[in-house]
Design a protein around this motif. Structure first.
Motif: not given
Length: 471
Positions: A154-158, A162-166
């Motif tokens: 549910t967290s947009s920040i999380t 995660v997307a930035a890391g990938l």
């Protein structure tokens, strides 16, 4: 690989952050539950009343696991169904760390059931009719996992992290592949150039090597290839000169030998030769024999000069005395040619230090060339003088001189001027031998010639270090 490590580290730290937040939020959970369960715990930690109260609490928050520990940290009541932790222990150091003032979160302890480290909440309690002391232990592992799952969902920040890391991982992989391709391309180019060179393309070079390690390797290859190519060129030139030498020697030996044979056969066939005819034949035989002797002597000197591994036999000697001795040997030849041969060398000239035999050969070649080049009834003269740290000796004649176009070539082996070829004289070795002798002594050969006025050839020899009063 670095990106994977960084991503793994970031995820692990994010997990630690989640545990810390969970434990900080639930820090007072055990204290609150202890107050609620206090009446039931007076009946005993493992009493039915306590179990009933625990079931009621767990039904409200199913992610909790509740235990009662004695003062040593041993589980004496397990409210899970079915019970799985009775008799197991929790480290007292973890319990006291969390109960202390300003604990460094997260404080982890091994779960009584699973044995895996996780976060918890703990409160001091009294249980049983006699008020025994112990701990109410609330295992938050399941709650922490549920919270993390919900956060990831549910967290947009999380999700952004995660997307930035990938994305960073993908970009790092792409850049790594691109860098590897560029690196292998330069290696492939270097390999291709080396293979071309090995196949005989000796002009192959690495174009504009960079300053990194691969560039240094390319620069080293270019230097090596240049050296090998120069050596191959030198070998080809040496082979060309060898073939030319054999051809010239064959011609220079065949001409006087043919003449010798002709005069000898003439003497054999004709027994009634006049004295004049016999004298002419014998003179021609002697001249050709002298020519062969001179050529053989020049070849011997040339072979010695080419053997650079043999050092010069330097010794001090009086150059003026040597000049007079050599001129004395050539006086009969000069008289026969009708040429005046004289010496203008001061006997008190300083001594020189050089290879006596080679200097003798050099001066003999110069005098011989001058006598041949001198005009009929002409003259040849030798002059000597002290010059700086050496002694200069010059041989001059009043012959036709050397053409300006021939001057740079006359010291090459077997090169003969047009006038020499017309007369059929000379081997083309005389001046080349003198030049080689000068080079072995560290000096240069000077040639000054004008057509129609004659030629002067000079060389300078080093003074002897110490030879009595003549130095």
């Amino acid at each position: 690989m670095l990106s994977v490590v960084v991503a793994w580290f970031a995820i692990s730290q994010f997990d630690q952050l989640g545990r810390e937040l969970q434990q900080r939020q639930e820090a007072d959970l055990a204290d609150n539950l202890a107050e609620v369960m206090a009446p039931a715990l007076r009946s005993g930690a493992d009493s039915d009343v306590a179990h009933e109260m625990a079931r009621h609490i767990v039904s409200i928050n199913p992610s909790l696991s509740l235990y009662v520990l004695d003062e040593g940290g041993r589980v004496i009541a397990d409210y899970a169904e079915p019970a799985c932790a009775l008799g197991s222990r929790v480290a007292l150091s973890s319990l006291e760390a969390l109960l202390g003032e300003d604990p460094m979160l997260p404080v982890l302890a091994d779960s009584p059931c699973s044995g895996q480290p996780g976060v918890f909440s703990v409160a001091r309690i009294e249980y049983g009719p006699d008020g025994a002391r112990g701990y109410l232990y609330a295992d938050l592992n399941n709650a922490s996992h549920t919270s993390m799952t919900a956060m990831l969902r549910t967290s947009s920040i999380t999700r952004t992290l995660v997307a930035a890391g990938l994305l960073a991982l993908a970009l790092s992989g792409l850049l790594g592949l691109l860098w590897f391709a560029l690196l292998t391309r330069r290696f492939s180019h270097l390999t291709s150039v080396v293979q071309r060179f090995a196949a005989g393309e000796y002009q192959a070079r690495i174009a504009e090597p960079r300053s990194d390690e691969i560039g240094q390797l390319g620069r080293a290859f270019n230097d090596m290839a240049g050296t090998i190519e120069a050596q191959l060129v030198a070998l080809r030139e040496t082979d060309r000169q060898r073939r030319e030498l054999v051809a010239n020697l064959s011609h220079d030996f065949r001409t006087p030998l043919t003449s010798l044979r002709g005069y000898v056969e003439q003497l054999q066939r004709r027994e009634s030769l006049s004295d004049e005819e016999r004298r002419v034949a014998l003179t021609a035989i002697l001249d050709n024999a002298e020519r062969l002797t001179r050529l053989a002597r020049q070849l011997s000197t040339l072979a010695r000069l080419d053997a650079y591994d043999q050092p010069l036999r330097r010794e001090p000697f009086a150059l003026a005395e040597l000049v007079h001795d050599i001129v004395g040997k050539f006086q009969p030849q000069a008289e026969r040619l009708g040429v005046s041969l004289r010496v203008d060398v001061d006997p008190a000239l300083p001594w020189v230090e050089a290879d006596l035999g080679l200097v003798d050969r050099a001066l003999s070649n110069l005098i011989d060339n001058a006598l041949i080049a001198a005009a009929p009834q002409g003259r040849v003269w030798l002059a000597g003088e002290a010059s700086g740290q050496g002694v200069r000796i010059a041989v001059s004649d009043d012959g036709d001189g050397i053409a300006a176009a021939d001057l740079p070539l006359v010291t090459q082996r077997f090169y003969r001027t047009a006038s020499s070829r017309a007369r059929g004289e000379g081997s083309g070795l005389g001046l080349s031998i003198v030049r080689d002798i000068c080079e072995r002594h560290g000096t240069t050969l000077e040639i000054d010639s004008q057509e129609g006025t004659g030629t002067t050839v000079a060389l300078t020899l080093p003074r002897a270090v110490s030879v009595g009063t003549n130095v």
